[in-house]
Design an enzyme around this catalytic site. Structure first.
Site, PDB file in Angstrom:
ATOM      1  N   ASP A  82       0.872  -0.763   0.003  1.00 16.98           N
ATOM      2  CA  ASP A  82      -0.359  -0.173   0.280  1.00 16.98           C
ATOM      3  C   ASP A  82       0.782   1.190  -0.020  1.00 16.98           C
ATOM      4  OD1 ASP A  82      -3.190  -0.693   0.421  1.00 16.98           O
ATOM      5  OD2 ASP A  82      -1.854  -2.309   1.665  1.00 16.98           O
ATOM      6  N   THR A  94      -6.765  -5.138   0.656  1.00 19.35           N
ATOM      7  CA  THR A  94      -5.425  -5.282   1.689  1.00 19.35           C
ATOM      8  C   THR A  94      -5.669  -6.426   2.203  1.00 19.35           C
ATOM      9  OG1 THR A  94      -5.169  -2.841   1.392  1.00 19.35           O
ATOM     10  CG2 THR A  94      -4.119  -4.077   2.771  1.00 19.35           C
TER      11      THR A  94
END
Length: 337
Positions: free
Chosen positions: A51, A122
């Protein structure tokens, strides 16, 4: 068309190559096995090294070429120097050759807002990483013992992972890029991984084959890990023939445009503008629609609140039917934006 392509076309062409670089970063971090996981608000709200690196790459690359655009990324990251290895300077030639729709030809850099989700899905990414690690350990064990090991069925979670770059003008999502870093993973070792989908209002959408669910079947795609009574009540009210629970807003819109689902229903706060800007632009470019559960559009100005607090309802067609099926109790529980 003579002269340089319009700003929006050049930005979209850059976003395409930048998203592909971000996808490569996401793959590299997964295969390193060192995810650097941080819990932001809890176990279902995670941040990984992928990320962080992907967002740094996207924001630094786009702001270097387009210094006057506003970029809003999901991750709150400290200001720091970005290494040149994270910078992508290329532009997708196919997009540069497109003729910009007349209404966007005069748009200036400073009028554009870019919404970035560097790694949508995620939670599924971290779960797939654990599966990959366990599979590798098992394969190493079975190599020693001489027993073959089948691929983990949980690796389908990799399909949930996307990189999202949405472009807004005048508060509307007008263009977007979705990179699916692990597309083709099921072909096994040596496969050419990843694909990039993109679209713009007035141009259409590219990088996939548009399909509709056959017949009159109602197939609802909804959240895999953020469900609650509001969500399930709303899904049930649609009287679906089938419900598909997957991760990632980008992945759910892919379900719609590739004919695997008829509606994406999420009657709850939680989704953010960076989750929906790029997918909405691509969906709208092929005639679909994304709204809150009241049927009202979301706005993507730089100063709007980030939360889509009135949920998400997206369809390729028959949007009004699904809005009409939202129960009054759900509408009362959610605040219209």
């Amino acid at each position: 068309m003579s002269g340089s392509p319009a700003v929006i076309i050049r930005l979209l062409a850059s976003a395409h190559t930048v998203a592909e670089k971000a996808g490569a970063i996401v793959r590299r971090v997964l295969h390193s096995g060192e995810l650097g996981i941080v819990e932001k608000t809890g176990a279902n709200d995670l941040q990984t090294l992928a990320d962080r690196l992907a967002q740094q790459s996207i924001c630094a690359s786009l702001s270097r070429r387009f210094p006057q655009i506003t970029i809003i990324g999901e991750e709150e990251l400290p200001a720091e120097d970005i290494g040149e290895d994270l910078i992508e300077t290329g532009q997708q030639e196919e997009i540069l050759l497109k003729t910009c729709p007349a209404e966007y030809r005069g748009v200036k850099e400073e009028e554009l807002v870019v919404w970035v989700d560097p790694l949508d899905g995620t939670k599924e990414y971290t779960e797939a990483s654990r599966c990959l690690k366990h599979r590798t350990e098992a394969q190493n064990h079975h190599k020693v013992s001489g027993v073959s090991q089948a691929p983990s069925t949980a690796m389908w979670l990799l399909d949930n992972v996307t990189v999202l770059i949405g472009i807004a003008y005048g508060g509307r999502a007008i263009a977007g890029v979705i990179n699916q870093p692990f597309y083709n993973y099921q072909l096994g070792e040596g496969a050419d991984l990843g694909r990039t989908m993109w679209g713009m209002l007035g141009l259409g959408a590219f990088g996939f084959q548009l399909r509709e669910v056959p017949g009159d079947r109602r197939i609802i795609t909804t959240t895999r890990s953020h469900s609650n009574k509001l969500v399930t009540d709303c899904v049930d009210a649609m009287e679906p023939h089938e419900v598909i629970r997957v991760g990632g807003a980008g992945n759910k819109i892919i379900q719609l445009v590739e004919g695997k689902a008829t509606a994406y229903v999420f009657a709850s706060p939680g989704c953010k503008k960076w989750d929906t800007c790029a997918p909405e632009a691509i969906l709208h470019a092929v005639g679909g629609k994304l709204t809150n559960i009241f049927g009202n559009p979301y706005h993507y100005d730089a100063k709007v609140k980030h939360m889509n607090s009135a949920g998400v309802l997206a369809t390729l067609c028959n949007h009004e039917y699904y809005v009409s099926r939202v129960p009054p109790s759900v509408m009362q529980a959610l605040k219209s934006d």
